[in-house]
Scaffold this motif. Sequence first.
Motif, short mmCIF file in Angstrom:
data_model
loop_
_atom_site.label_atom_id
_atom_site.label_comp_id
_atom_site.label_asym_id
_atom_site.label_seq_id
_atom_site.Cartn_x
_atom_site.Cartn_y
_atom_site.Cartn_z
N LEU A 1 44.72 46.66 1.56
CA LEU A 1 45.60 46.50 2.81
C LEU A 1 45.31 47.29 4.00
O LEU A 1 45.33 46.42 4.98
CB LEU A 1 47.17 47.29 2.42
CG LEU A 1 48.25 47.33 3.32
CD1 LEU A 1 48.51 45.83 3.95
CD2 LEU A 1 49.23 48.04 2.61
N LEU B 1 49.90 41.27 2.43
CA LEU B 1 51.19 42.08 2.73
C LEU B 1 51.03 42.35 4.38
O LEU B 1 52.06 42.61 5.06
CB LEU B 1 51.22 43.46 2.30
CG LEU B 1 51.63 43.16 0.63
CD1 LEU B 1 51.69 44.73 0.04
CD2 LEU B 1 53.12 42.74 0.36
N LEU C 1 55.25 49.83 2.82
CA LEU C 1 53.79 49.38 3.30
C LEU C 1 52.88 50.78 3.55
O LEU C 1 51.86 50.88 3.14
CB LEU C 1 53.75 48.77 4.91
CG LEU C 1 53.74 47.25 4.68
CD1 LEU C 1 53.54 46.83 6.21
CD2 LEU C 1 52.83 46.70 3.73
N LYS D 1 49.57 51.76 1.33
CA LYS D 1 48.35 52.26 1.90
C LYS D 1 47.71 53.38 1.21
O LYS D 1 46.55 53.41 0.87
CB LYS D 1 48.40 52.38 3.57
CG LYS D 1 48.27 51.00 4.17
CD LYS D 1 48.65 51.22 5.77
CE LYS D 1 47.75 52.18 6.64
NZ LYS D 1 48.19 52.06 7.95
N LEU E 1 52.58 45.46 -3.79
CA LEU E 1 53.46 46.30 -3.00
C LEU E 1 54.03 47.48 -3.92
O LEU E 1 54.68 47.16 -4.88
CB LEU E 1 54.45 45.71 -2.17
CG LEU E 1 55.39 46.43 -1.12
CD1 LEU E 1 54.48 46.93 0.03
CD2 LEU E 1 56.47 45.51 -0.72
#
Length: 505
Positions: free
Chosen positions: A124, A150, A247, A251, A265
């Motif tokens: 990501l 994403l 998000l 990460k 996710l």
Amino acid sequence: MSSKVFSAAVVGLDAELVEAEADAGGGQFGQIFLVGLPDKAVTEAKERVRSAIKNSNFRFPSVSVTVNLAPAYLPKHGPSFDLPIAISILRISGFIAEKINLDDYIFTGELALNGDLRPMTGALPIALCAKRLGKKVLFIPEENAAEAKLAKDIKVIPVKNLYQLVLHLRGEIEIPEFPYQDPNLINVPIEYDMSHVKGQEHVKRAMEIAAAGGHNLLMFGPPGSGKTLLAKTFPSILPDLAFAEALEVTKIYSVSGKLKEKNGLIKSRPFRAPHHTASSAALVGGGINPMPGEISLAHRGVLFSDEFAEFPRPVLEALRQPLEDGVITVSRAAGHLEFPAKFILLASMNPCPCGYYGDRARPCTCSMMQIQNYRKKISGPIIDRIDMHLEVPRVDFKKLDEELPGEGSAVIKKRVQQAREIQAERFKNEKIFTNAEMSSEKTRKCCALNEEAKKLISNAIDTLNLSARSYFRLLKLARTIADLDGEQQISTAHLAEALQYREKA
Ligand SMILES: Nc1ncnc2c1ncn2[C@@H]1O[C@H](COP(=O)(O)OP(=O)(O)O)[C@@H](O)[C@H]1O
Ligand SMILES: [Mg+2]
């Protein structure tokens, strides 16, 4: 003859552009020289790339090859440079013609000896970096495609193996791009429901407030009073993650190699419960190639510190910065890195070493000195950063068993969610989500008191000797209680309830 392709290196939670340059030299056939601050895993890329190229039915240049990963100052960790290295070598040996433009592409992925691509960490951040740099296409191992996608506005091509990718680049086959699907953020049901806990209504109420406003909570009580059980029910009343929060959390898990979700996710708020024997590095993060610790893995969720007083003092002290700023600074060879660490601290402890101080049924066997020393393990600055202090007495749950079951988590969560919506509106132009994160300035603005409430608080300041920090904590807590009530104005009742949760001497 030389070539250049682009890749990215993860630094902290973000990624930066890396160029993989290859140059055919005059040395021996099959030799690869790798320069540009590569760590051991990157150095081993030589062997993997050589085998992968051979096993994909391509040939090596007939001379030696020097590969430079630039910029040199950027530390490069892990095996995900295999793919850009292989592509730039195949470029100089003519398998990818020069007229094929690779400038808008980012390549990343580890190669197996047979040429297959292996899943990687940090997909990501790399995809977000590619998008930020205006690159058009990201070539990534197929297992990581959903996670990379994403990042939305970048073409993600899921790659199975080196051979397939080269045919695609030459236009002989077409690997379909990975489609974007709107992630569904509905939480999965949680195992422990608040209705499983008998009685302890005042604790459930406090947890509801903590969940609504993001407040830290410390529970005191004798062994067996249900502190651990109550903590386990906490995730069931936490509000759903917003996409932006999801998000951030993803990460962190991505670079830590802890992302297990199939569609890439993370959808539920993290709940981390590190043991008190965990090392300081494991808790707050660090290492040669700095990795997020438990407090960052708890970002936007909960850090549950069971038996809080048993944590070593230096570990507890390390919590001060993140509890105040919501970030942790870790040092590394070249400067510092910051990892986010905005979590609700949910702590529990016994009131004394034997555990029974203040218990109705069992006498405490500790001396006053022992009790004081035990409490002193949690220093003033840490206590000061905990908004809610709560006694959890033992309940006779044989008796309680006859009672009707209490409210279920779904009902409580709904109220929490509503209070969060009020906060979302309040903070829509800011970078914060909850009342607990308000600055003093913001607190003053959002927690205006009427005359009556002002009188109550000035009395409290005098009689309880409140510090400036406790004063603001109190206001923020009262704000959350009012939000749960759906009230714009903080009333004396809201303030009085907030006062109940202050630290007991
Ligand atoms: N109020 C309660 N309702 C239902 N079960 C409870 C309650 N309080 C404690 N228990 C049960 O008692 C046991 C001890 O609880 P626990 O949460 O481990 O206590 P503590 O962490 O305070 O020492 C657990 O099996 C728990 O399920
Ligand atoms: Mg316990």
